[in-house]
Design an enzyme around this catalytic site. Structure first.
Site, short mmCIF file in Angstrom:
data_model
loop_
_atom_site.label_atom_id
_atom_site.label_comp_id
_atom_site.label_asym_id
_atom_site.label_seq_id
_atom_site.Cartn_x
_atom_site.Cartn_y
_atom_site.Cartn_z
N ASP A 49 -12.07 27.97 -31.64
CA ASP A 49 -11.39 27.19 -30.59
C ASP A 49 -11.34 27.97 -29.28
O ASP A 49 -10.50 28.86 -29.12
CB ASP A 49 -9.97 26.85 -31.08
CG ASP A 49 -9.16 26.11 -30.04
OD1 ASP A 49 -7.90 26.09 -30.17
OD2 ASP A 49 -9.75 25.58 -29.09
N ASP A 64 -13.48 23.45 -24.03
CA ASP A 64 -12.58 23.67 -25.17
C ASP A 64 -13.21 23.14 -26.45
O ASP A 64 -13.17 21.94 -26.72
CB ASP A 64 -11.24 22.98 -24.90
CG ASP A 64 -10.26 23.15 -26.04
OD1 ASP A 64 -9.15 22.59 -25.95
OD2 ASP A 64 -10.59 23.84 -27.02
O1 LIG Z 1 -4.56 20.04 -29.27
C1 LIG Z 1 -5.76 20.16 -29.03
N1 LIG Z 1 -6.28 19.61 -27.91
C2 LIG Z 1 -5.53 18.71 -27.14
C3 LIG Z 1 -5.95 17.28 -27.54
C4 LIG Z 1 -5.19 16.24 -26.71
C5 LIG Z 1 -5.38 16.51 -25.21
C6 LIG Z 1 -4.96 17.92 -24.84
C7 LIG Z 1 -5.73 18.98 -25.66
N2 LIG Z 1 -6.63 20.83 -29.82
C8 LIG Z 1 -6.21 21.17 -31.15
C9 LIG Z 1 -6.74 20.15 -32.14
O2 LIG Z 1 -6.25 18.88 -31.84
C10 LIG Z 1 -6.37 20.60 -33.53
N3 LIG Z 1 -6.79 19.63 -34.59
C11 LIG Z 1 -6.38 20.08 -35.93
C12 LIG Z 1 -6.68 19.02 -36.96
C13 LIG Z 1 -8.15 18.66 -36.92
C14 LIG Z 1 -8.59 18.27 -35.52
C15 LIG Z 1 -8.26 19.38 -34.53
C16 LIG Z 1 -6.94 22.01 -33.71
O3 LIG Z 1 -5.86 22.95 -33.64
C17 LIG Z 1 -5.71 23.35 -32.29
C18 LIG Z 1 -6.74 22.57 -31.54
O4 LIG Z 1 -7.68 22.36 -32.57
#
Ligand SMILES: O=C(NC1CCCCC1)N[C@H]1[C@H](O)[C@@H](N2CCCCC2)[C@@H]2OC[C@H]1O2
Length: 330
Positions: free
Chosen positions: A35, A219
């Site tokens: 990440d 990202d």
């Molecule tokens: O929160 C974000 N991005 C945000 C998305 C909305 C708009 C602002 C940025 N990334 C996270 C992601 O969702 C997570 N997730 C876990 C479960 C499977 C899918 C991935 C994973 O954990 C940290 C990172 O990756």
């Protein structure tokens, strides 16, 4: 030294990609989400309550002869989607694709939020943002890339994410076989710790390229592409039946729609995201309404060039001084 490892989509809509890593002695293999939008390396562990573990592989420091407790250190992180985790810290041997770092800080989860518990094929994260974002206290820890840097042939790592297929992450070298032509680089502003850079503009379908600087972060841990509302409305204006749904929290459209492509610029270069990448997913398995892979960034405070955009290119994250990011056609 160099390393090379697979980036495997964890479900049929590429919600995230996981990469096999090994921790400890003898090696314990986990599948982690690399990440670039965060800088904590954390894992499901023997310290994670069993009620919060649903099929994930766990790291057990007690079973590793090289693990050491980082006494008195804790961490706690909250991601943009509201998910989060917290816990304690060990150091141990850690490898990705044959590249080893001894005494990597491995953050062992003592609590994870429900969205992590539900993703049974994701055993944790490897933060590849700048180490300034690391949440370990009282002393913050270095990322795998920062620890590996002195032994790398070249101070880079690359992401070759693919649509509905396994791609790769490479460390310490740029694989000429993974792109055509040249890599186009653009400056990175490393504060507050993201891979922050600008796009030079965009085009919707076959429309004229709009030259405008769009600052955001590349990202790999974010699934979708989030851009300013003006750009997003211009895109979905070309889609019959598209609407910005309060209920679904973004742009939806009939799954049968013909979507335009979306082109973004990096300096003078152009990268086109196929329409299929933007027809992201059905809102429910039997629905004929689909959710877009391009969404508005208003409310986020930042534009996010997530996997929907990154998988349209070969991306070089260069830890040189000053840092820069490069995009190549593939
Ligand atoms: O929160 C974000 N991005 C945000 C998305 C909305 C708009 C602002 C940025 N990334 C996270 C992601 O969702 C997570 N997730 C876990 C479960 C499977 C899918 C991935 C994973 O954990 C940290 C990172 O990756």
């Amino acid at each position: 030294d160099t390393g090379s490892a697979a980036a495997v989509p964890i479900n049929e809509v590429d919600i995230a990609y996981v990469t096999p890593v090994t921790v400890g002695t003898p090696p314990q293999t986990l599948m982690l989400d690399l990440d670039t939008g965060s800088s904590d390396l954390w894992v499901f562990s023997s310290l994670t309550p069993s009620s919060q573990v649903r099929g994930q592989e766990i790291y057990s420091p007690a079973k590793s002869s090289t693990s050491k407790l980082l006494s008195g250190h804790t961490w706690s992180i909250r991601y943009g989607d509201g998910s989060g985790s917290r816990g304690t810290v060990y150091t141990d041997n850690f490898t990705i694709g044959g590249l080893e770092v001894e005494s990597q800080a491995v953050q062992t989860a003592q609590e994870v939020s429900s969205s992590f518990t539900q993703e049974q094929s994701l055993d944790g994260l490897v933060g590849l943002g700048f180490s300034t974002l690391n949440t370990v206290r009282p002393s913050s820890q270095l990322t795998f890339f920062d620890n590996a840097r002195p032994k790398l042939d070249e101070e880079v790592f690359t992401a070759d994410l693919k649509y509905h297929a396994t791609g790769s992450y490479d460390f310490g070298f740029i694989d000429r076989a993974k792109y055509t032509g040249n890599i186009t680089y653009t400056p990175v502003q490393q504060s507050p710790g993201y891979w922050t850079h600008s796009l030079s503009g965009y085009a919707v379908g076959s429309g004229a390229f709009q030259s405008t600087q769009i600052q955001g972060i590349s990202d790999t841990g974010t699934t979708l592409l989030y851009l300013p509302t003006a750009i997003v409305t211009a895109y979905y204006r070309q889609v019959q039946g598209a609407q910005n749904s309060q209920y679904y929290g973004g742009y939806v459209f009939p799954c049968s729609s013909t979507l335009p492509t979306f082109t973004f610029g990096i300096e003078g270069a152009r990268f086109t995201i196929p329409a299929s990448y933007i027809n992201y997913t059905r809102i429910s398995p039997t629905s004929s309404t689909c959710y877009g892979g391009l969404q508005s960034s208003s409310g986020l405070g930042i534009n996010i060039f997530g996997d929907v955009a990154l998988k349209a290119a070969f991306v070089v994250f260069s830890g040189t001084n000053p840092p820069r990011i490069g995009f190549g056609t593939k």
